[in-house]
Scaffold this motif. Structure first.
Motif, PDB file in Angstrom:
ATOM      1  N   MET A   1       0.840  -1.201   0.000  1.00 47.62           N
ATOM      2  CA  MET A   1       0.000   0.000   0.000  1.00 47.62           C
ATOM      3  C   MET A   1       0.875   1.251   0.000  1.00 47.62           C
ATOM      4  N   GLY A   2       0.727   2.043  -1.050  1.00 46.53           N
ATOM      5  CA  GLY A   2       1.528   3.267  -1.141  1.00 46.53           C
ATOM      6  C   GLY A   2       1.042   4.330  -0.189  1.00 46.53           C
ATOM      7  N   ASP A   3      -0.249   4.552  -0.142  1.00 45.38           N
ATOM      8  CA  ASP A   3      -0.825   5.578   0.726  1.00 45.38           C
ATOM      9  C   ASP A   3      -2.199   5.127   1.198  1.00 45.38           C
TER      10      ASP A   3
ATOM     11  N   ASP B   1      -3.707   1.480  -3.311  1.00 42.06           N
ATOM     12  CA  ASP B   1      -3.960   2.484  -2.272  1.00 42.06           C
ATOM     13  C   ASP B   1      -5.306   2.193  -1.611  1.00 42.06           C
TER      14      ASP B   1
END
Lengths: 441, 441
Positions: A135-137, A366
């Motif tokens: 998960m990037g953000d 995300d």
């Protein structure tokens, strides 16, 4: 006119007979995704799809000859330890894989491909899950007007709902590192709080530990920086939805949050359900959202006839509480509240469009939190602080116990499902997290 | 008593002669890290170390026989497209690599290892950089009391500094996906703003685009969830520091930020310098921080004699502005302001400890922004909104132009360096970002 979606056929049944049991969360019409491995093993994590009480091991599926073309390519991406590459393939690939699995799982289907698929099943009771994407953000929204009103009354009685709430899906960035899957335990956070009337804050274990009932929305395909996603294009960017508990330390949160928002009051833990229910499976449960004419209407970039007609999702939700005493008494969890996601003020498509409107880029995998989901009625609030009026009216649990806020040993369980006449009931499984004594205690 | 650190010897010079030029940011005493490749190539990104006007290609170093033991293992991790694994090795490995490179680069050193290292040099003018870590989370702090006071006066004239500021390093989570390195351009964000006195917000290009002068702090080794990092243990968790421009859309930010903090006002772009200056290189520039006796003293978990004696860092900082007109006139950028990081109210160790105090886990390669760095004097403010009193007193740029907020075509350049008698000057390079016309324009 579109031909009806075969995966929405309520009469379809599977040769995996546990999928056909009434009330099962994972009938053949659902087919949600997760990332798993055999519990306690050192196996690589890989993608899995739920059917009844089984997980379809997608790494094994990718190695068999039971899929073709785009579905096979999608299965190969699902075999990885995170679903980002599968999500990035887009709706055509998601659909190809889900429809192929549906066909192979149908009761009437037989032959060597079914035999191959049967060899890919592992009982859900024998696996452990992990966060399904790299998960990037993670962004947490604030889109329930009932929640905003209930909380706002306690903090700003003269102006409970902040003036921007009805103009935009408000959001803030959350913490990725401390997101875990259902089954996790975490320590009660330590922190600073300012007692009423005090002139200096105190440091100690959180005294007002709470949960927040939310849904988590996974981004499928992202967007480039500087290239917003218009509302008309937003839906295909959404892969699916899970349950999400945004644990909140209210005393820490309220002391720290002006002017830059929640930080330590939220970032110690967030618990998600392992299964992601696809937007395709949720399609029958879409409905119109209602914006009363005397309230501000969305600005043009947040408005469309399609969004008004289809933007809401009727997902039933429920919060349960397990305590040490209930466990000792051999009793099941107490029900704290229940509501539906259909009351939400802003739709998931509006969240995606608003998020990217200034140029911010979303990436595959995300996560967007819906914000606490509270309904309009009594007993529909999605957090303890609302149900107990800031802890002042503790809730009875039915066994002589009460709760104003959460105690050590308490476990909060979120559940979600969709049902309506003419369609199969589909479920989300659960998100369960247990509170351990405070750090250092 | 510790023996003096040889890498702090001001008299050391390198056979890379550009490193010995007065005013060079990257003398042998610095040796900062980045991730780079040849500009315009399809090469894999890999770690690099600056010396003079050259980059030492760490992938090439790892393949030669010029390092041994822990330094070689560290170089191998630096050869990857992100520095996370190198950071996770901890201070012993960081030091082993930096000291080995220092020895090999010294003027007096010669032989086959120097010949091998010479083959690893690439001119900085021939490379392009990228974000140097696979960043799990980015947190932005708010730790300059002068900035808090300057901004607070505009928003809450009666109570400019919020009551929690002096008790904790306030922070919020920022956006990872839109962080880019120096040299980037980005589109002016679109967004909602509420004009003074209006009853409904307007949608359009940001009218009050601003920069924020910050430093970025990279986490070296992380911590497990539920296991805070005590102040006494915080320093070894910090790898190094870069320049950071927290671009801010003030009109969008001020309308959206109550009650959950900044979101679209910040998440469209953040620009960092490519070079990370190590904490070891910065050691000579540590100094005591001053907390006046009439102000709240830090709670015990945020206080220690060592932090008081060594917590501040005297890093000189400067903001420059390039405009289309200045470029057309062949003139260099105009200087907007300058200050030092030494005025900051909270130290980087206090940021790390506060961040983890509730149980939140940091991971190797995470980034912490210092928050806007404003000093106490005139012309020391780190954002245009402060320098121009909310745009009401535009700044003259010296060529007849003025700026209240930033215009399309403007480029903001941040620079930083350390110098003091008896030590070599070391620099941070620069962070430069250029504003393109608004999205859709």
């Amino acid at each position: 006119m579109n031909s009806p979606n075969p995966t929405h056929n309520a009469h379809a049944q599977s040769w995996v007979t546990s999928a056909n049991v009434a009330g099962c969360d994972f009938p053949i019409q659902n087919l949600p995704f997760s990332v798993f491995r055999r519990a306690g093993s050192n196996e690589a994590f890989r993608g899995g799809v739920a059917i009844g009480d089984q997980v379809i091991d997608m790494a094994q599926v990718a190695r068999t000859a039971c899929l073709d073309g785009l579905a096979q390519a999608a299965a190969e991406n699902c075999a990885r330890p995170a679903l980002n590459d599968f999500f990035a393939m887009g709706p055509k690939a998601w659909k190809a894989l889900r429809h192929s699995l549906f066909e192979l799982l149908e009761k009437a289907f037989y032959g060597p491909k079914v035999d191959a698929l049967r060899g890919c099943l592992i009982p859900q009771s024998e696996v452990e899950f992990t966060v399904p994407t790299a998960m990037g953000d993670y962004t947490d929204f604030y889109t329930s007007i009932d929640h905003a009103r209930n909380i706002g009354k306690m903090i700003r009685p003269d102006d409970p709902v902040s003036s921007n709430f009805q103009w935009m899906p408000i959001a803030y960035h959350g913490r990725v590192s401390s997101i875990g899957v259902s089954g996790q335990s975490f320590r009660r956070p330590m922190g600073q709080a300012m007692p009423p009337g005090a002139s200096a804050p105190v440091y100690g274990p959180c005294a007002r530990l709470d949960y927040e009932l939310e849904l988590g929305v996974y981004i499928g395909q992202g967007n480039a920086q500087g290239e917003p996603i218009a509302l008309a294009d937003a839906e295909p960017h959404i892969f699916g939805i899970c349950l999400l508990n945004d644990w909140s330390a209210r005393d820490i949160q309220f002391w720290e949050m002006a002017p830059l928002g929640p930080f330590l009051g939220k970032n110690f833990c967030t618990t998600i359900s392992p299964w992601i229910v696809t937007m395709e499976a949720l399609e029958p449960y879409r409905q119109a959202w209602n914006r009363p004419a005397n309230e501000p209407q969305p600005l043009a970039y947040l408005d469309s006839p399609a969004n008004r007609a289809q933007g809401a999702l009727d997902i039933s939700l429920e919060v349960l509480l397990e305590t040490d005493k209930l466990r000792a008494e051999g009793k099941g969890p107490a029900r704290l509240s229940g509501t539906s996601f259909k009351h939400q003020y802003w739709s998931v498509a509006q969240m995606v469009t608003h998020h990217t409107m200034g140029g911010c880029n979303l990436r595959s995998g995300d996560l967007l939190g819906s914000g606490t989901i509270s309904g309009p009625g009594e007993g529909e609030a999605g957090a303890m602080i609302e149900l107990t009026y800031g802890g002042s009216k503790p809730m009875p649990l039915g066994n002589g116990e009460t709760r104003g806020f959460l105690q050590d040993g308490d476990a909060v369980i979120l559940r979600g499902w969709c049902e309506k006449p003419g369609y199969a009931r589909i479920g989300f499984g659960e998100s369960k997290g247990t509170i351990l004594p405070a750090i250092g205690k």
